[in-house]
Design a protein around this motif. Sequence first.
Motif, PDB file in Angstrom:
ATOM      1  N   LEU A 178      20.882   9.179 -11.353  1.00 36.16           N
ATOM      2  CA  LEU A 178      21.073   9.631 -13.117  1.00 36.16           C
ATOM      3  C   LEU A 178      20.361  10.514 -13.252  1.00 36.16           C
ATOM      4  N   ILE A 179      18.915  10.618 -12.848  1.00 36.35           N
ATOM      5  CA  ILE A 179      18.006  11.542 -13.496  1.00 36.35           C
ATOM      6  C   ILE A 179      19.058  13.087 -13.317  1.00 36.35           C
ATOM      7  N   VAL A 180      19.459  13.071 -12.085  1.00 36.17           N
ATOM      8  CA  VAL A 180      20.015  14.253 -11.711  1.00 36.17           C
ATOM      9  C   VAL A 180      21.377  14.852 -12.732  1.00 36.17           C
ATOM     10  N   ALA A 181      22.321  13.915 -13.175  1.00 33.44           N
ATOM     11  CA  ALA A 181      23.272  13.071 -13.895  1.00 33.44           C
ATOM     12  C   ALA A 181      23.019  13.313 -15.206  1.00 33.44           C
ATOM     13  N   SER A 182      21.954  12.579 -15.746  1.00 34.19           N
ATOM     14  CA  SER A 182      21.300  13.036 -17.111  1.00 34.19           C
ATOM     15  C   SER A 182      21.010  14.641 -17.588  1.00 34.19           C
ATOM     16  N   GLU A 183      20.107  14.987 -16.214  1.00 35.80           N
ATOM     17  CA  GLU A 183      19.941  16.220 -16.823  1.00 35.80           C
ATOM     18  C   GLU A 183      21.122  17.415 -16.443  1.00 35.80           C
ATOM     19  N   LYS A 184      22.035  16.850 -15.651  1.00 38.48           N
ATOM     20  CA  LYS A 184      23.483  17.043 -16.058  1.00 38.48           C
ATOM     21  C   LYS A 184      24.001  17.911 -17.208  1.00 38.48           C
ATOM     22  N   LEU A 185      23.883  16.936 -17.234  1.00 40.42           N
ATOM     23  CA  LEU A 185      24.856  16.595 -19.248  1.00 40.42           C
ATOM     24  C   LEU A 185      23.856  17.259 -20.250  1.00 40.42           C
ATOM     25  N   ALA A 186      22.689  17.498 -19.750  1.00 43.85           N
ATOM     26  CA  ALA A 186      21.525  17.742 -20.330  1.00 43.85           C
ATOM     27  C   ALA A 186      21.703  19.237 -20.614  1.00 43.85           C
ATOM     28  N   ARG A 187      22.141  19.627 -19.187  1.00 43.35           N
ATOM     29  CA  ARG A 187      22.161  20.996 -19.110  1.00 43.35           C
ATOM     30  C   ARG A 187      24.015  21.928 -19.838  1.00 43.35           C
ATOM     31  N   GLU A 188      24.821  20.418 -19.631  1.00 43.23           N
ATOM     32  CA  GLU A 188      26.160  20.770 -20.209  1.00 43.23           C
ATOM     33  C   GLU A 188      25.934  20.770 -21.814  1.00 43.23           C
ATOM     34  N   LEU A 189      25.338  19.734 -22.522  1.00 43.42           N
ATOM     35  CA  LEU A 189      25.330  20.782 -23.900  1.00 43.42           C
ATOM     36  C   LEU A 189      24.262  21.431 -24.301  1.00 43.42           C
ATOM     37  N   LEU A 190      23.205  21.912 -23.450  1.00 42.05           N
ATOM     38  CA  LEU A 190      22.299  22.755 -23.255  1.00 42.05           C
ATOM     39  C   LEU A 190      23.327  24.492 -23.906  1.00 42.05           C
ATOM     40  N   ALA A 191      24.130  24.478 -22.774  1.00 45.14           N
ATOM     41  CA  ALA A 191      24.681  25.399 -22.298  1.00 45.14           C
ATOM     42  C   ALA A 191      26.133  25.097 -23.794  1.00 45.14           C
ATOM     43  N   ALA A 192      26.720  24.048 -24.276  1.00 51.14           N
ATOM     44  CA  ALA A 192      27.417  24.067 -25.425  1.00 51.14           C
ATOM     45  C   ALA A 192      26.886  24.732 -26.489  1.00 51.14           C
ATOM     46  N   SER A 193      25.487  24.549 -26.635  1.00 52.87           N
ATOM     47  CA  SER A 193      24.788  24.389 -27.638  1.00 52.87           C
ATOM     48  C   SER A 193      24.424  26.051 -27.934  1.00 52.87           C
ATOM     49  N   ASN A 194      24.189  27.256 -26.536  1.00 52.65           N
ATOM     50  CA  ASN A 194      23.785  28.024 -26.528  1.00 52.65           C
ATOM     51  C   ASN A 194      24.653  29.224 -26.871  1.00 52.65           C
ATOM     52  N   GLN A 195      26.420  28.499 -27.205  1.00 54.80           N
ATOM     53  CA  GLN A 195      27.196  29.457 -27.061  1.00 54.80           C
ATOM     54  C   GLN A 195      27.367  29.549 -28.878  1.00 54.80           C
ATOM     55  N   SER A 196      26.820  28.482 -29.675  1.00 56.03           N
ATOM     56  CA  SER A 196      26.668  28.824 -30.904  1.00 56.03           C
ATOM     57  C   SER A 196      25.309  29.024 -31.408  1.00 56.03           C
ATOM     58  N   ARG A 197      24.898  29.563 -30.879  1.00 57.74           N
ATOM     59  CA  ARG A 197      23.262  30.011 -31.308  1.00 57.74           C
ATOM     60  C   ARG A 197      22.805  31.592 -30.584  1.00 57.74           C
ATOM     61  N   GLN A 198      21.943  31.847 -31.039  1.00 53.97           N
ATOM     62  CA  GLN A 198      21.649  33.270 -30.590  1.00 53.97           C
ATOM     63  C   GLN A 198      20.900  33.572 -29.521  1.00 53.97           C
ATOM     64  N   ALA A 199      20.882  34.259 -29.006  1.00 53.20           N
ATOM     65  CA  ALA A 199      20.218  34.080 -27.090  1.00 53.20           C
ATOM     66  C   ALA A 199      19.130  34.667 -27.436  1.00 53.20           C
ATOM     67  N   LEU A 200      18.051  34.722 -28.683  1.00 57.49           N
ATOM     68  CA  LEU A 200      16.475  34.215 -28.248  1.00 57.49           C
ATOM     69  C   LEU A 200      16.444  33.569 -28.869  1.00 57.49           C
ATOM     70  N   LEU A 201      16.997  32.137 -29.160  1.00 62.48           N
ATOM     71  CA  LEU A 201      16.026  30.806 -29.577  1.00 62.48           C
ATOM     72  C   LEU A 201      15.646  30.339 -28.059  1.00 62.48           C
ATOM     73  N   SER A 202      14.621  30.055 -28.145  1.00 61.39           N
ATOM     74  CA  SER A 202      13.569  29.701 -27.423  1.00 61.39           C
ATOM     75  C   SER A 202      14.192  28.205 -26.566  1.00 61.39           C
ATOM     76  N   LEU A 203      13.301  28.139 -25.496  1.00 60.74           N
ATOM     77  CA  LEU A 203      14.078  27.006 -24.826  1.00 60.74           C
ATOM     78  C   LEU A 203      13.152  26.152 -25.204  1.00 60.74           C
ATOM     79  N   ILE A 204      12.492  25.588 -26.002  1.00 63.42           N
ATOM     80  CA  ILE A 204      11.907  24.315 -26.450  1.00 63.42           C
ATOM     81  C   ILE A 204      12.731  23.701 -27.979  1.00 63.42           C
ATOM     82  N   GLU A 205      13.459  24.778 -28.702  1.00 67.11           N
ATOM     83  CA  GLU A 205      14.094  24.451 -29.566  1.00 67.11           C
ATOM     84  C   GLU A 205      15.568  24.206 -28.819  1.00 67.11           C
ATOM     85  N   ASP A 206      15.747  25.030 -27.851  1.00 66.21           N
ATOM     86  CA  ASP A 206      17.508  24.578 -27.385  1.00 66.21           C
ATOM     87  C   ASP A 206      16.992  22.639 -27.502  1.00 66.21           C
ATOM     88  N   GLN A 207      15.969  22.200 -26.323  1.00 63.06           N
ATOM     89  CA  GLN A 207      15.292  20.691 -25.494  1.00 63.06           C
ATOM     90  C   GLN A 207      15.788  20.063 -27.376  1.00 63.06           C
TER      91      GLN A 207
END
Length: 617
Positions: A178-207
Amino acid sequence: MSMPKNPVKAPQHLVAENEELRARLDEAEDTLRAIRCGEVDALVVSTAQGERIFTLKSAERAFRILIEEMNEGALTLSLDGIILYCNRRLGEMLEAPLEKLIGSRFQTWVAPEGQKILQELFQRDATQTRRRQEVTLLASDGALVPAYLSINDLQIEEIEEYFCMVATDLSEHKRRELIVASEKLARELLAASNQSRQALLSLIEDQKRTETALSHSNRALTTLSEVNRALVYSRDLDELFHSICRSIIQQRGYRLAWVGYLQHDAEKSIKIMAYASDSGEFPDTIQPTWAESGQGMGPVGRAARSGMMQLCQDIANDPYYQPWREEALKHGHAASIALPLTDPNGVVFGVLALYAEETQAFTAMEIQLLEEMSEDLAFGVNILQVRHERDLALELNQQQLKQLQENLEDTVRAIAGIVELRDPYTAGHQVRVAELAVAIAKQMGLSQERRYAIHLAGTVHDLGKIQVPSEILSKPGEISDLEYNLIKTHPRAGYDILKGINFPWPIAQMVLQHHERQDGTGYPQGLKGDQILLEARILAVADVVEAMSANRPYRIGLGIETALEEISAQRGIHYDPQVVDACLTLFLEQHYSLPESSLGNQALTPIRTFHKPRGRG
């Protein structure tokens, strides 16, 4: 020239090595078999430090400690699943003491969905002694424990065949999945968010953005759950709407929620049916409309006209929000969403509006869940409306049924009155028989509906006497056989009159059979026992008791004691034993009494002796 690092061996050399390996394998298998069968007491093992001797007897304690300290549950089973031994770990997995586990059937600790899998594991297979499968176990407190079972077939000489099983607790493994699945979902959301944001945003902001998205999704999911609960328990639309609005506001971040119905007036206004807000007030400036101009151009009006969700992520900068911007910002509303409510034909009948305290408040997943919530709400509204219409129809049917019942009773009373006009000496006889028959039926435990039918039949049971000459009915003294036979025709005559009336109960048959007797000596059909309707058997006893105890033109009433003696003497002969017992209980134990005769103190004609006993009741 250098030699290759892995020179090719000659075929004969390979054959020799193969034979040596086979010999070692055979030796190992023989050793293992000897250990299992108890043919050896010790092992000599060669190590880099020299040879070491292990005695099986001295190793038993070490092996037992090893088994007890395993992270897996270990147990041995009989062929029918009885637990012969198990370690502490299995007890911890199943939340049960060892004394409760040992001796029980392992099948009782397996969840229903895992019984078939366990049965397959217990199937012995000569080609495969070890079998593995994932099974859900059932702890003593009802908790489900996912486990991986590995089962071996064991057979030792002079010892009964049994199974050896190792149960690995997969709860932690599942949690990690479940943790892996949640992490996978978080990564997918993070990837989707990164598409609409600049590449220089920090990892903390993305999280942080990902956490916000998950928080909003959880908020919408909780709201959906609360709305569905309200749909289940609400009994009317007003309760449903208010419950849903309150449930929405209870979720952090929503400031206002309201439900409105589209009005088809000239202004195309929207009537607020219910609302809830964090302040407890509804903004006075919100006067929603679905007109195609002015205030109708906002999200609510567009949702009402289009039948599609309308979103405003930034009220302060949305040009369509100009009419209400100042008031909305004053109340802390930064974003809103309008969700249409449609009937089964897809026609919009209302709108659900939500207001959030922050801009960009509605994520994609949250919007999807809110749309699902509005669909559920619309479905619930339609169901409640159908239920309301059904209840109204049932109420109308009940009123109509009551009116029909009253009309039926009036008709029956009118018919009974005709008989009593022709036979004044038996005035009230039918009513008293009906009342006594109902009391007997109640004592016997008959339903209210059957008692009602008996009352109707008793009220008209002598209807057929209208075709018997009145001078015979009121004739004092002795009557002839011909006259008596004419009187005996009244059950058939009453039946012929009533059979054409569509009663919900067999009233005509009750009237026809009320002079039948258990032994077949009655009339007009000579029926016996259970051939006679129970209702008719009750009427027969009530008719005899009333007729004998009441005054008649040809005799003074014989009294209730004589009437009860008559039915007691004929119990099981002329009259149904259960009916007689119920009647006796009424008079002797419950002190039931018949209403006084309507003849009052009128003078009676002197009694004349019949040439044979017979009754006319």
